[in-house]
Design a protein around this motif. Sequence first.
Motif, mmCIF file in Angstrom:
data_model
loop_
_atom_site.group_PDB
_atom_site.id
_atom_site.type_symbol
_atom_site.label_atom_id
_atom_site.label_comp_id
_atom_site.label_asym_id
_atom_site.label_seq_id
_atom_site.Cartn_x
_atom_site.Cartn_y
_atom_site.Cartn_z
ATOM 1 N N MET A 286 0.822 -1.207 0.000
ATOM 2 C CA MET A 286 0.000 0.000 0.000
ATOM 3 C C MET A 286 0.859 1.263 0.000
ATOM 4 O O MET A 286 0.486 2.272 -0.620
ATOM 5 C CB MET A 286 -0.943 -0.008 1.209
ATOM 6 N N ASN A 287 2.007 1.224 0.665
ATOM 7 C CA ASN A 287 2.891 2.384 0.609
ATOM 8 C C ASN A 287 3.452 2.586 -0.798
ATOM 9 O O ASN A 287 3.599 3.720 -1.263
ATOM 10 C CB ASN A 287 4.030 2.231 1.612
ATOM 11 N N GLY A 288 3.772 1.471 -1.484
ATOM 12 C CA GLY A 288 4.216 1.571 -2.876
ATOM 13 C C GLY A 288 3.125 2.139 -3.765
ATOM 14 O O GLY A 288 3.381 2.989 -4.628
ATOM 15 N N LEU A 289 1.908 1.669 -3.556
ATOM 16 C CA LEU A 289 0.772 2.173 -4.330
ATOM 17 C C LEU A 289 0.540 3.656 -4.031
ATOM 18 O O LEU A 289 0.275 4.454 -4.942
ATOM 19 C CB LEU A 289 -0.481 1.361 -3.996
ATOM 20 N N TYR A 306 -2.223 5.168 1.500
ATOM 21 C CA TYR A 306 -1.415 5.435 2.700
ATOM 22 C C TYR A 306 -2.193 5.149 3.987
ATOM 23 O O TYR A 306 -1.623 4.671 4.970
ATOM 24 C CB TYR A 306 -0.921 6.877 2.694
ATOM 25 N N VAL A 307 -3.488 5.435 3.985
ATOM 26 C CA VAL A 307 -4.304 5.118 5.159
ATOM 27 C C VAL A 307 -4.326 3.607 5.389
ATOM 28 O O VAL A 307 -4.175 3.120 6.514
ATOM 29 C CB VAL A 307 -5.738 5.672 4.997
ATOM 30 N N ALA A 308 -4.495 2.844 4.281
ATOM 31 C CA ALA A 308 -4.476 1.379 4.395
ATOM 32 C C ALA A 308 -3.101 0.887 4.829
ATOM 33 O O ALA A 308 -2.981 -0.058 5.619
ATOM 34 C CB ALA A 308 -4.869 0.755 3.059
ATOM 35 N N GLY A 309 -2.043 1.534 4.322
ATOM 36 C CA GLY A 309 -0.686 1.162 4.723
ATOM 37 C C GLY A 309 -0.434 1.440 6.189
ATOM 38 O O GLY A 309 0.210 0.655 6.891
ATOM 39 N N LEU A 310 -0.960 2.570 6.671
ATOM 40 C CA LEU A 310 -0.808 2.920 8.089
ATOM 41 C C LEU A 310 -1.503 1.893 8.974
ATOM 42 O O LEU A 310 -0.945 1.449 9.994
ATOM 43 C CB LEU A 310 -1.391 4.316 8.329
ATOM 44 N N GLY A 313 0.595 -1.235 8.982
ATOM 45 C CA GLY A 313 1.803 -1.043 9.770
ATOM 46 C C GLY A 313 1.525 -1.129 11.258
ATOM 47 O O GLY A 313 2.315 -1.717 12.017
ATOM 48 N N GLU A 314 0.408 -0.559 11.671
ATOM 49 C CA GLU A 314 0.029 -0.629 13.084
ATOM 50 C C GLU A 314 -0.300 -2.061 13.485
ATOM 51 O O GLU A 314 0.050 -2.521 14.579
ATOM 52 C CB GLU A 314 -1.158 0.295 13.344
ATOM 53 N N GLU A 315 -0.986 -2.784 12.573
ATOM 54 C CA GLU A 315 -1.333 -4.186 12.845
ATOM 55 C C GLU A 315 -0.079 -5.038 12.997
ATOM 56 O O GLU A 315 -0.012 -5.947 13.830
ATOM 57 C CB GLU A 315 -2.206 -4.719 11.714
ATOM 58 N N ALA A 316 0.919 -4.738 12.177
ATOM 59 C CA ALA A 316 2.174 -5.498 12.220
ATOM 60 C C ALA A 316 3.120 -4.980 13.295
ATOM 61 O O ALA A 316 4.178 -5.561 13.525
ATOM 62 C CB ALA A 316 2.865 -5.438 10.862
ATOM 63 N N GLU A 317 2.733 -3.881 13.954
ATOM 64 C CA GLU A 317 3.583 -3.233 14.958
ATOM 65 C C GLU A 317 4.951 -2.915 14.367
ATOM 66 O O GLU A 317 5.999 -3.108 14.995
ATOM 67 C CB GLU A 317 3.704 -4.105 16.202
ATOM 68 N N ASP A 318 4.931 -2.409 13.140
ATOM 69 C CA ASP A 318 6.151 -2.091 12.406
ATOM 70 C C ASP A 318 6.351 -0.576 12.441
ATOM 71 O O ASP A 318 5.714 0.170 11.698
ATOM 72 C CB ASP A 318 6.017 -2.585 10.962
ATOM 73 N N LEU A 319 7.222 -0.108 13.317
ATOM 74 C CA LEU A 319 7.410 1.335 13.479
ATOM 75 C C LEU A 319 7.947 2.013 12.213
ATOM 76 O O LEU A 319 7.461 3.092 11.841
ATOM 77 C CB LEU A 319 8.316 1.618 14.676
ATOM 78 N N PRO A 320 8.943 1.426 11.523
ATOM 79 C CA PRO A 320 9.370 2.059 10.265
ATOM 80 C C PRO A 320 8.218 2.127 9.243
ATOM 81 O O PRO A 320 8.084 3.115 8.527
ATOM 82 C CB PRO A 320 10.497 1.149 9.775
ATOM 83 N N GLY A 321 7.392 1.065 9.199
ATOM 84 C CA GLY A 321 6.253 1.073 8.269
ATOM 85 C C GLY A 321 5.251 2.156 8.614
ATOM 86 O O GLY A 321 4.710 2.843 7.727
ATOM 87 N N ILE A 322 4.996 2.332 9.905
ATOM 88 C CA ILE A 322 4.084 3.389 10.358
ATOM 89 C C ILE A 322 4.658 4.757 9.972
ATOM 90 O O ILE A 322 3.942 5.638 9.492
ATOM 91 C CB ILE A 322 3.891 3.293 11.883
ATOM 92 N N GLY A 328 4.136 9.666 4.004
ATOM 93 C CA GLY A 328 3.440 9.743 2.714
ATOM 94 C C GLY A 328 2.090 10.410 2.838
ATOM 95 O O GLY A 328 1.720 11.254 2.001
ATOM 96 N N LEU A 329 1.344 10.052 3.867
ATOM 97 C CA LEU A 329 0.015 10.633 4.065
ATOM 98 C C LEU A 329 0.127 12.138 4.320
ATOM 99 O O LEU A 329 -0.657 12.937 3.781
ATOM 100 C CB LEU A 329 -0.683 9.941 5.230
ATOM 101 N N GLY A 330 1.107 12.546 5.120
ATOM 102 C CA GLY A 330 1.301 13.972 5.376
ATOM 103 C C GLY A 330 1.620 14.742 4.105
ATOM 104 O O GLY A 330 1.092 15.843 3.876
ATOM 105 N N LEU A 331 2.469 14.187 3.265
ATOM 106 C CA LEU A 331 2.816 14.857 2.011
ATOM 107 C C LEU A 331 1.609 14.989 1.094
ATOM 108 O O LEU A 331 1.410 16.024 0.453
ATOM 109 C CB LEU A 331 3.942 14.082 1.305
ATOM 110 N N VAL A 332 0.813 13.935 0.996
ATOM 111 C CA VAL A 332 -0.374 13.977 0.141
ATOM 112 C C VAL A 332 -1.347 15.042 0.637
ATOM 113 O O VAL A 332 -1.886 15.830 -0.161
ATOM 114 C CB VAL A 332 -1.075 12.594 0.104
ATOM 115 N N LEU A 333 -1.570 15.087 1.945
ATOM 116 C CA LEU A 333 -2.494 16.078 2.502
ATOM 117 C C LEU A 333 -1.965 17.495 2.279
ATOM 118 O O LEU A 333 -2.728 18.418 1.948
ATOM 119 C CB LEU A 333 -2.695 15.809 3.992
#
Length: 343
Positions: A286-289, A306-310, A313-322, A328-333
């Motif tokens: 989702m981050n690639g998309l 990016y929302v789906a990726g976030l 990332g939270e589900e996987a508890e992956d801090l770099p992914g979050i 990405g979400l901040g830049l888009v907004l």
Amino acid sequence: LDIPATGIDKSAPSSAVLLFADRAAQVRPNFALTEQNTAVIAEICSRLEGLPLAIELAAARMRVLSPQNILRKLDDKLTLLGGGPEDRPERHRTMRGMVKWSYDLLSEPEQEMFRRLAVFRGGFRLEAAEEVCMVSGPADLEPFELIASLTEKSLLTRRELANGEMRLQMLEVVREYALEALIESNEEDVIKRRHARYFADFSDEAERYIQTTESAKWLDRLDEDHDNLRAAMRWTLEKDPDMAVRLAVSLRNFWILHGHLNEGFEWLMAASSVGKPPANARFKLMNGLGLAARFRGDHEAARRAYVAGLKAGEEAEDLPGIAISCRGLGLVLMQSGDTEEAA
């Protein structure tokens, strides 16, 4: 090539005859044109309508046959050489017959290797063929020996890359026949799965280097095999969704960085709609998309990705992914004018 006419001038053989003689000398070094064999070869070339590949395939038989034997076999194969779908041009049906004749003369291991090589698109390196197209036969029968034999018989072409590596390829008319033989052998799915797995492994390896000092080398390697990667994506999207996601995840940066943005976006969209990948793969996808959509100026699609990726990332508890998703979400907004939400 010009087709030899009746009453050919023996002192000035046609380009078709010269091509035959050149290829014949490669498999029989002591071969030379004579007044006797030039007329026979001219007739062979005429029967093959001056088609260069057909002439090369016939000349490759000079390893074991004389020109007279080849012409006689062509006489025996008139029905074969004229066969094929009626809506195809005569030259295509002739070529089809010529390829079939060459295939029928191969040993069983050579036939097995030949039809399996049809899974490759846009060529291949030797190591890929050795892994994807393993054949049954004597334990000491090396795949490269079969490939060398097919090259000598003009069923494969080869070219040297800038780095000295060799790349092999089937001409399309040859590959079409080999693919039909593969389908008839009921091996298609098995070999295409091997092909997809090989290029998934290759893409995984390349991904590790794409953002390093070796980036250019690996991006070029991926581009070299882009047709194979496309074929693997098409097959996996239909047959193995999890592997399709794996491929898309590994290739996301290649598509974006190497000038395939729109195509990469479409592949990532397709992969995001199949299977149920684990969270750690889903956030990368989702981050690639999101990145591809943002570079295309599609802010809404990027925001959703990016929302789906976030979430993944939270589900996987992956801090770099979050962090990547939030960035990405901040830049888009911000690019959409929503500076408060971006902050």
